[in-house]
Write a protein that holds these residues in place. Sequence first.
Motif, mmCIF file in Angstrom:
data_model
loop_
_atom_site.group_PDB
_atom_site.id
_atom_site.type_symbol
_atom_site.label_atom_id
_atom_site.label_comp_id
_atom_site.label_asym_id
_atom_site.label_seq_id
_atom_site.Cartn_x
_atom_site.Cartn_y
_atom_site.Cartn_z
ATOM 1 N N PRO A 36 -33.116 6.872 84.549
ATOM 2 C CA PRO A 36 -33.660 7.574 85.713
ATOM 3 C C PRO A 36 -34.115 6.646 86.837
ATOM 4 O O PRO A 36 -34.090 7.047 88.004
ATOM 5 N N ASP A 37 -34.512 5.417 86.509
ATOM 6 C CA ASP A 37 -34.987 4.494 87.549
ATOM 7 C C ASP A 37 -33.906 4.120 88.554
ATOM 8 O O ASP A 37 -34.215 3.761 89.696
ATOM 9 N N VAL A 38 -32.636 4.176 88.127
ATOM 10 C CA VAL A 38 -31.551 3.769 89.031
ATOM 11 C C VAL A 38 -30.548 4.896 89.253
ATOM 12 O O VAL A 38 -29.489 4.673 89.823
ATOM 13 N N PHE A 39 -30.875 6.103 88.826
ATOM 14 C CA PHE A 39 -29.976 7.236 88.994
ATOM 15 C C PHE A 39 -29.679 7.464 90.480
ATOM 16 O O PHE A 39 -30.589 7.543 91.312
ATOM 17 N N ALA A 40 -28.387 7.535 90.835
ATOM 18 C CA ALA A 40 -27.940 7.779 92.214
ATOM 19 C C ALA A 40 -28.606 6.841 93.215
ATOM 20 O O ALA A 40 -28.910 7.232 94.336
ATOM 21 N N SER A 41 -28.792 5.598 92.818
ATOM 22 C CA SER A 41 -29.480 4.636 93.689
ATOM 23 C C SER A 41 -28.526 3.838 94.573
ATOM 24 O O SER A 41 -28.969 3.145 95.489
ATOM 25 N N VAL A 42 -27.212 3.920 94.313
ATOM 26 C CA VAL A 42 -26.224 3.168 95.092
ATOM 27 C C VAL A 42 -25.537 4.128 96.058
ATOM 28 O O VAL A 42 -24.891 5.096 95.653
ATOM 29 N N THR A 43 -25.681 3.857 97.336
ATOM 30 C CA THR A 43 -25.138 4.734 98.372
ATOM 31 C C THR A 43 -23.610 4.705 98.373
ATOM 32 O O THR A 43 -22.990 3.649 98.210
ATOM 33 N N VAL A 44 -23.006 5.871 98.564
ATOM 34 C CA VAL A 44 -21.556 6.006 98.672
ATOM 35 C C VAL A 44 -21.218 6.445 100.092
ATOM 36 O O VAL A 44 -21.814 7.406 100.602
ATOM 37 N N PRO A 45 -20.288 5.758 100.799
ATOM 38 C CA PRO A 45 -19.933 6.159 102.167
ATOM 39 C C PRO A 45 -19.433 7.598 102.223
ATOM 40 O O PRO A 45 -18.811 8.094 101.284
ATOM 41 N N LYS A 46 -19.693 8.260 103.327
ATOM 42 C CA LYS A 46 -19.288 9.658 103.480
ATOM 43 C C LYS A 46 -17.796 9.761 103.798
ATOM 44 O O LYS A 46 -17.119 8.760 104.069
ATOM 45 N N ASP A 47 -17.300 10.971 103.750
ATOM 46 C CA ASP A 47 -15.895 11.213 104.067
ATOM 47 C C ASP A 47 -15.565 10.681 105.456
ATOM 48 O O ASP A 47 -16.394 10.741 106.369
ATOM 49 N N GLY A 48 -14.331 10.193 105.609
ATOM 50 C CA GLY A 48 -13.897 9.681 106.900
ATOM 51 C C GLY A 48 -13.942 8.171 106.987
ATOM 52 O O GLY A 48 -13.323 7.585 107.882
ATOM 53 N N THR A 49 -14.664 7.525 106.069
ATOM 54 C CA THR A 49 -14.700 6.063 106.061
ATOM 55 C C THR A 49 -13.446 5.538 105.349
ATOM 56 O O THR A 49 -12.845 6.242 104.534
ATOM 57 N N PRO A 50 -13.021 4.312 105.648
ATOM 58 C CA PRO A 50 -11.815 3.762 105.003
ATOM 59 C C PRO A 50 -11.930 3.795 103.482
ATOM 60 O O PRO A 50 -13.018 3.595 102.925
ATOM 61 N N TRP A 51 -10.781 4.031 102.822
ATOM 62 C CA TRP A 51 -10.793 4.164 101.363
ATOM 63 C C TRP A 51 -11.301 2.916 100.679
ATOM 64 O O TRP A 51 -11.934 2.997 99.616
ATOM 65 N N ILE A 52 -11.059 1.735 101.272
ATOM 66 C CA ILE A 52 -11.485 0.495 100.625
ATOM 67 C C ILE A 52 -13.005 0.416 100.547
ATOM 68 O O ILE A 52 -13.574 -0.060 99.552
ATOM 69 N N ARG A 53 -13.689 0.917 101.578
ATOM 70 C CA ARG A 53 -15.150 0.922 101.551
ATOM 71 C C ARG A 53 -15.669 1.883 100.497
ATOM 72 O O ARG A 53 -16.643 1.595 99.795
ATOM 73 N N ARG A 54 -15.012 3.018 100.348
ATOM 74 C CA ARG A 54 -15.433 3.982 99.342
ATOM 75 C C ARG A 54 -15.192 3.423 97.927
ATOM 76 O O ARG A 54 -16.019 3.594 97.036
ATOM 77 N N PHE A 55 -14.047 2.751 97.754
ATOM 78 C CA PHE A 55 -13.764 2.156 96.450
ATOM 79 C C PHE A 55 -14.776 1.069 96.110
ATOM 80 O O PHE A 55 -15.292 1.005 94.982
ATOM 81 N N LEU A 56 -15.073 0.203 97.086
ATOM 82 C CA LEU A 56 -16.013 -0.895 96.836
ATOM 83 C C LEU A 56 -17.396 -0.387 96.456
ATOM 84 O O LEU A 56 -18.135 -1.053 95.728
ATOM 85 N N ALA A 57 -17.750 0.799 96.951
ATOM 86 C CA ALA A 57 -19.047 1.372 96.591
ATOM 87 C C ALA A 57 -19.115 1.695 95.101
ATOM 88 O O ALA A 57 -20.205 1.733 94.512
ATOM 89 N N TYR A 58 -17.965 1.935 94.494
ATOM 90 C CA TYR A 58 -17.919 2.266 93.068
ATOM 91 C C TYR A 58 -17.667 1.048 92.189
ATOM 92 O O TYR A 58 -17.729 1.150 90.953
ATOM 93 N N VAL A 59 -17.347 -0.094 92.798
ATOM 94 C CA VAL A 59 -17.078 -1.300 92.025
ATOM 95 C C VAL A 59 -18.385 -1.839 91.442
ATOM 96 O O VAL A 59 -19.376 -1.974 92.160
#
Length: 461
Positions: A36-59
């Motif tokens: 719970p201390d880190v649940f959903a703590s890493v921001t994910v770019p919103k729709d419309g941003t380049p796919w590479i930025r969205r992928f890197l958010a999940y790396v």
Amino acid sequence: MPDAYRRPSEPEILSHDDVAARPSASEPHAARRSLPDVFASVTVPKDGTPWIRRFLAYVGPGYMVSVGYMDPGNWATDLQGGAQFGYTLLSVILISNLMAILLQALSARLGIATGQDLAQACRSHFPPVLNYVLWFACELAIIACDLAEVIGTAVALQLLFHIPLMEGAIISSLDALIVLFLMNRGFRYLEAFIIGLLSVIALCFGVQLVAAAPPLAGILHGLVPSAEIVTNSHMLYIAIGIIGATVMPHNLYLHSSIVQTRAFERNESGKREAIRWATWDSTIALMLALFINAAILIVAAAAFHMTGHQDVAEIEDAYRLLSPVLGLGIASTLFALALLAAGTNSTVTGTLAGQIVMEGFLDLHLPHWARRLITRGLAILPVIVVTGLYGDRGVGQLLMASQVILSMQLPFAVIPLIMFVSNRNTMGPFTIPRPLVALSWGVAGIILILNFKLLYDSFAA
């Protein structure tokens, strides 16, 4: 439905705004979230941003999981396999890595689709008696893995700084401080630390692989499975050790939890995107693990099997022989440095896995340092006893045995995972298709058959 009346088995659906305002771990319903201390703590770019930025958010989570596939336990099995049987067991490394890619993809799918990690899902759907059995089996796997990390770290400290094994094992218990510090800084810092050490390991073995100059024909031949692996009991023992060291049971619990650190939209489209990127993340990371495991075996085969040193079974022997055999003065130092990085890395993820398992199965919450010291204490004790009775040589056999114990625990994690991800009542629209269900049960069947074969050979001997 008010949180106070929400059933534990009911996944919580959050909007993006809800995620941004997630409660603290001190609130009652926060405890039902995994980590719970880190649940959903890493921001994910919103729709419309380049796919590479969205992928890197999940790396990140994939690389944390991959740590368990190149820990010191892998070194013991890969070194023995390469020194004794040349490139023959390369096929086992390849197959076990493909198994790992499939199972970790299923683990990520379970965590993202249900909002529960594997341990929580077991507690929600299985009777208490079965949950205690699964919890005990997983704790045994974590202790066996931790045992390998203790031995690996202690041996690395001995090789690099001439610290005795017993003292090195005790020093290794201080790794709880690393976890506490990095978790307090943020989950991304923890992931960056892990990826940094993985890069060190890859670089060290890349240099040794170039120095070994193995024949390409021998490597390609080793990638083809051989019937001798099953008929030769000693080769089978090492092969099962490789599978146990590669397909780590507690990593399935870990991955299903840490994928939930991303603040993706908790709706169907958001979950589908999260599953896609998380699968790519773990697949790419595990290909790195495949390279490192294969490199260890290939270096051992080229340096020892082909030069008349087939009896090399201990990490210390490999360290002593690598530089003179390869003709590269720094080879032994790189080997020990990579071992230290592997041991340190594995302890970090082992801490998280232990926390996830204990909280998920038992709903028992302990401070990180207390949980770490308990697990590490249980792992240090066998090292001290074996070292005292048999000396440094006995530690190598203990390291190999720990990997076979890990393989024995695999069904206790793999079978529940496949049951959940193939159940439409649990997964809804994210249920895996029937061909994938058949493939997954095929993998579980292979693991069970190999384990039963090993048990039969052990008792028949």
